[in-house]
Design an enzyme around this catalytic site. Structure first.
Site, PDB file in Angstrom:
ATOM      1  N   HIS A  60      38.023  15.630  -2.156  1.00 35.12           N
ATOM      2  CA  HIS A  60      36.981  16.365  -1.341  1.00 35.12           C
ATOM      3  C   HIS A  60      36.638  16.178   0.037  1.00 35.12           C
ATOM      4  O   HIS A  60      36.466  14.619   0.091  1.00 35.12           O
ATOM      5  CB  HIS A  60      35.817  16.817  -2.134  1.00 35.12           C
ATOM      6  CG  HIS A  60      36.007  17.815  -3.215  1.00 35.12           C
ATOM      7  ND1 HIS A  60      36.345  17.397  -4.843  1.00 35.12           N
ATOM      8  CD2 HIS A  60      36.167  19.173  -3.449  1.00 35.12           C
ATOM      9  CE1 HIS A  60      36.367  18.436  -5.366  1.00 35.12           C
ATOM     10  NE2 HIS A  60      36.290  19.664  -4.741  1.00 35.12           N
ATOM     11  N   TYR A  78      42.012  11.317  -9.062  1.00 33.19           N
ATOM     12  CA  TYR A  78      40.727  12.175  -7.967  1.00 33.19           C
ATOM     13  C   TYR A  78      40.192  11.055  -7.271  1.00 33.19           C
ATOM     14  O   TYR A  78      39.691   9.841  -7.984  1.00 33.19           O
ATOM     15  CB  TYR A  78      39.907  12.909  -8.798  1.00 33.19           C
ATOM     16  CG  TYR A  78      38.747  13.661  -8.019  1.00 33.19           C
ATOM     17  CD1 TYR A  78      39.129  14.397  -7.028  1.00 33.19           C
ATOM     18  CD2 TYR A  78      37.402  13.037  -7.946  1.00 33.19           C
ATOM     19  CE1 TYR A  78      38.047  15.029  -6.305  1.00 33.19           C
ATOM     20  CE2 TYR A  78      36.643  13.319  -6.933  1.00 33.19           C
ATOM     21  CZ  TYR A  78      36.803  14.495  -6.391  1.00 33.19           C
ATOM     22  OH  TYR A  78      35.750  15.032  -5.597  1.00 33.19           O
ATOM     23  N   ARG A  92      35.905  -1.892  10.001  1.00 26.65           N
ATOM     24  CA  ARG A  92      36.878  -0.844  10.155  1.00 26.65           C
ATOM     25  C   ARG A  92      37.625  -1.453  11.136  1.00 26.65           C
ATOM     26  O   ARG A  92      37.538  -2.125  12.015  1.00 26.65           O
ATOM     27  CB  ARG A  92      35.997   0.409  10.485  1.00 26.65           C
ATOM     28  CG  ARG A  92      35.256   0.936   9.263  1.00 26.65           C
ATOM     29  CD  ARG A  92      34.520   2.194   9.463  1.00 26.65           C
ATOM     30  NE  ARG A  92      33.607   2.220   8.581  1.00 26.65           N
ATOM     31  CZ  ARG A  92      32.501   3.120   8.385  1.00 26.65           C
ATOM     32  NH1 ARG A  92      32.267   3.697   9.696  1.00 26.65           N
ATOM     33  NH2 ARG A  92      31.589   2.920   7.555  1.00 26.65           N
TER      34      ARG A  92
END
Lengths: 919, 167
Positions: B119, B80, B91
């Protein structure tokens, strides 16, 4: 006295006595004692045995000193003529660190037995320890005469003469030693090489540079320390007229080996006659040569940081900027946090710090626009993109602006940096430093703790946090912080054992601020004691270094020890201890309550109550913890004892030796309560001053404190000396010197009794007074000072105001007006006069307390609030507020009590920190 | 540092976290994500130190992947991913990709780990696209998943990727 015959033992007991000595020498004290008692059973008066028994007892158990001395004295009484009794008495004194008495005893022993080798050796060690050089030379000469065949005696003899300044004799002795050495065994090659290098050192210091060089050249094959040889040669060539060219070549050779050794750089520049003059300035010609030299060195040694850094020292103007440009980029793109502290020294030169600021702003612009550094001037090539450099430029700029006193700008830069890289712990450490400078110790402590929480394995951050907590007066938390890195969490003892002096001094100051005088003295005097220990530590080396032939290092060590009390840590600790004694003298009844500093601070009654309650809780908690700790320590000690016993059983005799060392004596006065009850605090202060004046006489603070102590003691001549030394150090126009001169004159003149009591002193002082005041009255003198220096700084005016009131207690409001009005102190949120926070604080205290001008003080304070927005003292609008901790709850519903202990403690603080940074 | 293509490559090193610098991971995630995770979440992901990794640029933490292994009914395990984030200034240098690839590569080595799961907020197209490149697909949508975090929209997709191809 006993008859002489009783001192001669029958042969059986003589054998026993020899056993006593043998057992003692092999440290088998129990057996030795048993044998001694056997002798004494039959010959209770035998002096030498009595003495030996005393010595054994003193070696066995240092707490039985009294008994040991008694026995040794009895021994001497029974046999005055024995060298043994005297020698033993000396040994007991020596173990008790009473060297002067020990020397006397040894000398007495030698009177009985002039050629006793052991006694001579012990005596010589004490003489060098106490730097009785003349005595050391004599003793060593005697020993050499007795055993000229023993080679090591020639070495010690040479050292003695070297230290005595007779370099020729020393060099000759070393040559003689070399002659005695027939063949050098391979396993002694190093020792022999050290001896040869030592001889070169002696010759060099004796001024025989040529001879030293020839000596080195002759035996260069035998010297194993090739680097040391090269260094010595280079430095000798420098000193021989006409050999500068060879010196240059030698230093260049050394630089090829290590281009970052600054001593090699110094030597090379000296060889090329590129040293600055006494004022530290270079001629233009020199600058040009230096620039050419370092262009070459940078090319030859592209990896060398020194070759790029040194030009910043001598370059000026545009050249400086170009050189700095080349130097700093590497640090910024590699993210090396120490860049600012490297360049801090240039901030005393406005031209240079402006250039650095311009560079950084130019970098920032380019990095924001293109993501890369700008091209070097005159070059078209754009450097590669560097996404991280922006952070480090901002990180530098924050410190840059802080150094210039621009707190707001500094914090703004830091905030920008934080938006880019919130994970950088150093960022918070720097923020703490900025807040400290801005007068917000609480805020500084909060962010320093934040930095620490981000890397719990970083001891530097831990120390920064501990220091900030001390500065904020949060002593218990500071101790707990430092304890994270100490054994068993026993921070005080452990850090004292480790002689962590920065820690002890900070702790002492914090206790002093709390007026916990006992605790302050306890820890400050521990620092003073460390230095005595450093001195004591030399002892073992007197024999060891000669045996190991590390002679150059030995002589250097002796010289280091000679000046060890000059160390700033010694001064700081002694100064603070004197400060404690002065306060104890002022209010002897006011002892150790820790919280009476609160009554004097300007907090509202509610705040005061809250704070007191908080402190009370803290104290109770601390007490409980302490009790728990003590119990633990006792348990641990018991366990250790048990273990030791066990070990002793297993190993037999050998473990017994270790047992007494492990058992620590319990401190009878752990909180220094007895220290604070000293009867004569000024007397104690004077003891500390004696050494300070000798070793720290070039520091103003020493004389300020000396003046304070000696005037209170009415020691006028000594006080006068302090005034004069302070004036010499700070300059006659300085506020410190001015105050001392006038205070001295004022005190001495108002002292009626002095004339009758000490006519000579009165005469000297009277004459000096005229000189100090330049024939003026004190008031005139103060006027003249104000005229000449009043516009120089607020500190100067504060000194004048203080003196106005001293001379005329009715002049308070006049003094306050003068202080505030002249020069238009602060207006419109901008400091018209650049003053630091601590200066402003002092002026405010002067207005509020000494002058009692509440209105003027309040006005000054409100002005200061505009400038020192982060100040807790002035209650600046941006300071960290004490009750911010209570605003925390209600947020973060998800974090339901799952904090670790550290996080829980930090929570209030981190909220406050978040608020701090947004301006 | 330049790649052959001329694109700048950050000097990044990867290593695991320990409790001494865990605070940095928390601060990193607080700066990147709108959700504050309880301390227990962080302590748990420490256990899987070879899978939870930080990306350091000149020793400064600039990105991290935080994961935990969850035992599924039937004895199999799923990976998970709690968070994967890189500071804004860092980034588009491929740091996130490298972090995810490293962790997935290690997870594949363990045959017990069947799939990787995470999620994502339903409107986070950038993230869905990013994970899509690695073969993650929406397997389920949970309405109101982020309700207690007061996010809008409160709904979450579950993205899944099978790790063991043999079965």
């Amino acid at each position: 006295m006993a008859a002489k015959d009783s001192q001669i033992l029958p042969s059986k007991e003589q054998g026993l006595f020899r056993q006593v000595v043998k057992y003692y020498e092999t440290k088998q004290y129990k057996k030795a004692l048993k044998a001694a008692d056997q002798v004494l059973k039959k010959h209770a008066d035998h002096g030498e045995t009595l003495s030996m028994k005393g010595l054994i007892i003193s070696s066995q158990d240092s707490s039985k000193k009294e008994e040991a001395y008694d026995l040794a004295k009895k021994g001497i009484k029974n046999n005055l003529k024995s060298h043994v009794t005297w020698h033993v008495f000396g040994l007991i004194y020596r173990a008790d660190l009473n060297y002067d008495e020990a020397i006397k005893c040894y000398k007495n022993a030698l009177r009985m037995d002039k050629e006793n080798y052991q006694i001579l050796r012990d005596l010589s060690h004490l003489q060098i320890q106490l730097r009785d050089i003349a005595g050391f030379v004599d003793t060593r000469a005697t020993m050499l005469q007795l055993k000229p065949g023993n080679k090591s005696h020639w070495i010690s003899f040479a050292i003695a003469h070297h230290l005595n300044g007779s370099h020729d004799i020393a060099a000759e002795a070393l040559k003689k030693y070399e002659g005695l050495q027939e063949e050098v065994a391979p396993n002694e090659a190093y020792e022999h090489s050290e001896m040869l290098l030592y001889r070169a050192m002696v010759l060099e210091e004796g001024g025989h540079f040529d001879e030293a060089l020839t000596h080195l050249d002759l035996c260069q094959d035998k010297i194993t320390d090739k680097l040391g040889l090269l260094e010595r040669r280079a430095s000798l060539l420098l000193k021989i007229p006409g050999r500068a060219g060879n010196a240059e070549a030698n230093f260049r050779k050394l630089l090829a080996l290590n281009p970052d050794n600054y001593r090699y750089h110094d030597g090379l520049r000296e060889a090329l006659q590129l040293q600055p003059d006494a004022a530290g300035a270079w001629t233009d010609q020199q600058r040009r040569s230096l620039a050419a030299l370092y262009d070459g060195l940078a090319k030859d040694h592209p990896q060398s940081s020194a070759a790029k850094r040194i030009p910043l020292d001598f370059k000026e103007g545009a050249d400086f900027k170009t050189a700095a440009d080349k130097y700093v980029r590497h640090f910024l793109s590699k993210g090396i946090p120490s860049l600012f502290s490297d360049l801090k020294g240039f901030y005393s030169n406005p031209q240079k710090h402006e250039a650095l600021g311009e560079l950084m702003h130019a970098y920032m612009k380019a990095l924001e626009e293109t993501g890369a550094f700008p091209p070097f001037p005159g070059q078209a090539e754009v450097p590669a993109r560097d996404p991280q450099a922006r952070e480090w430029v901002l990180f530098y700029l924050a410190q840059h602006h802080d150094k210039l006193g621009e707190t707001g700008e500094a914090l703004r830069r830091l905030q920008q940096c934080r938006e880019l890289a919130p994970t950088l712990p150093e960022l918070y450490a720097v923020q703490g430093r900025i807040l400290k400078h801005a007068g917000d110790p609480e805020g500084a402590a909060a962010v320093a703790c934040r930095a620490e929480s981000m890397d719990l394995a970083d001891r530097y951050l831990n120390s920064v946090a501990a220091k900030a907590l001390f500065r904020a007066g949060r002593i218990e938390e500071a101790e707990a912080m430092a304890a994270k890195f100490t054994k068993h969490g026993d921070q005080v003892n452990s850090l004292t054992e480790m002689q962590a002096m920065w820690y002890e001094i900070e702790c002492g100051h914090a206790h002093l601020c709390r007026r916990a005088y006992g605790k302050a003295l306890k820890i400050l005097l521990a620092v003073v004691k460390h230095f005595d220990d450093f001195q004591e530590d030399q002892f073992d080396f007197h024999a060891y270094c000669v045996r190991k032939m590390t002679l150059r290092a030995y002589v250097q060590m002796l010289r280091m020890e000679d000046s060890i009390y000059q160390n700033i840590f010694y001064s700081k600790a002694a100064w603070a201890a004197i400060q404690v004694y002065l306060e104890l003298h002022q209010k002897p009844t006011n002892l150790n309550h820790g919280d009476d500093d609160l009554t004097n601070s300007n907090l509202s009654p509610e705040e005061l109550k809250k704070l007191k309650l908080k402190r009370k809780k803290e104290q109770q908690k601390a007490k409980k913890e302490e009790a728990a700790r003590e119990r633990e320590a006792e348990a641990a000690a018991a366990q250790e004892r048990e273990a030791a016993k066990q070990a002793a059983k297993e190993k037999g005799g050998s473990a017994k030796k270790q047992a007494p060392a492990k058992e620590k004596e319990k401190d009878p006065d752990p909180h220094g309560e007895k220290l604070a009850q000293v009867e004569d605090p000024l007397g104690e202060a004077m003891k500390l001053l004696q050494r300070l004046r000798e070793y720290s006489g070039d520091r103003l603070k020493t004389h300020e404190l000396a003046f304070e102590v000696y005037t209170r003691r009415k020691r006028w001549v000594l006080a006068l000396h302090a005034v004069k030394r302070a004036t010499a150090i700070a300059g006659p126009g300085s506020p410190e010197a001015h105050c001392m001169v006038l205070r001295f004159c004022h005190a001495a003149q108002s002292q009626q009794g002095i004339k009758e009591a000490q006519p000579v002193v009165a005469e000297v002082v009277g004459q000096e007074l005229k000189g100090l005041l330049h024939g003026k009255s004190m008031a005139q003198c103060n006027e003249a000072f104000l005229e000449a220096h009043g516009s120089a700084s607020l500190a100067h005016r504060a000194a004048a105001a203080r003196m106005m009131v001293l001379l005329d207690p009715g002049a308070k409001s006049g003094a306050a007006k003068m202080l505030v009005k002249r020069g238009g102190l602060i207006g419109g949120g901008v400091a018209a006069e650049a003053i630091t926070h601590s200066e402003a604080q002092q002026v405010h205290q002067l207005l509020a307390d000494e002058l009692g001008e509440a209105q003027a003080a309040a006005d000054f304070k409100s002005k200061c609030q505009q400038v020192f927005r982060w100040s807790s003292y002035f209650e600046g609008p941006d300071r960290l507020k004490l009750d911010s901790e209570e605003e925390v709850p209600s947020e973060q519903p998800e974090q339901n009590g799952s904090h670790t202990e550290g996080a829980a403690k930090m929570n209030g603080v981190s909220q406050a920190v978040d608020k701090l940074s947004i301006h | 540092m330049l790649e052959a293509s001329g694109k700048y490559v950050l000097p990044i090193t990867f290593h695991s976290f320990n409790e001494k610098i865990l605070e940095q991971l928390k601060i990193l995630n607080c700066a990147i994500f709108p959700i504050k995770y309880p301390d227990k979440v962080y302590r748990d992901c420490l256990i899987f130190s070879d899978l939870t990794q930080g990306a350091f640029c000149n020793d400064v933490l600039v990105g991290a992947i935080a994961v935990r292994l969850e035992r599924q009914p039937g004895g199999k395990v799923q990976l998970y991913i709690i968070t994967l984030g890189v500071l804004a200034a860092y980034r588009n240098y491929g740091v996130g990709t490298r972090l995810l690839e490293r962790t997935l590569r290690k997870a594949v080595e363990d045959p017990n780990i069947e799939e990787a799961v995470l999620h994502v907020q339903t409107n986070n197209e950038e993230a869905i696209r990013f994970y899509g490149k690695f073969g993650f697909e929406v397997s389920q949508t949970i309405p109101g998943y982020y309700k207690k975090n007061r996010l809008d929209p409160p709904d979450a997709h579950i993205l899944t990727k099978a790790l063991q191809n043999s079965s």
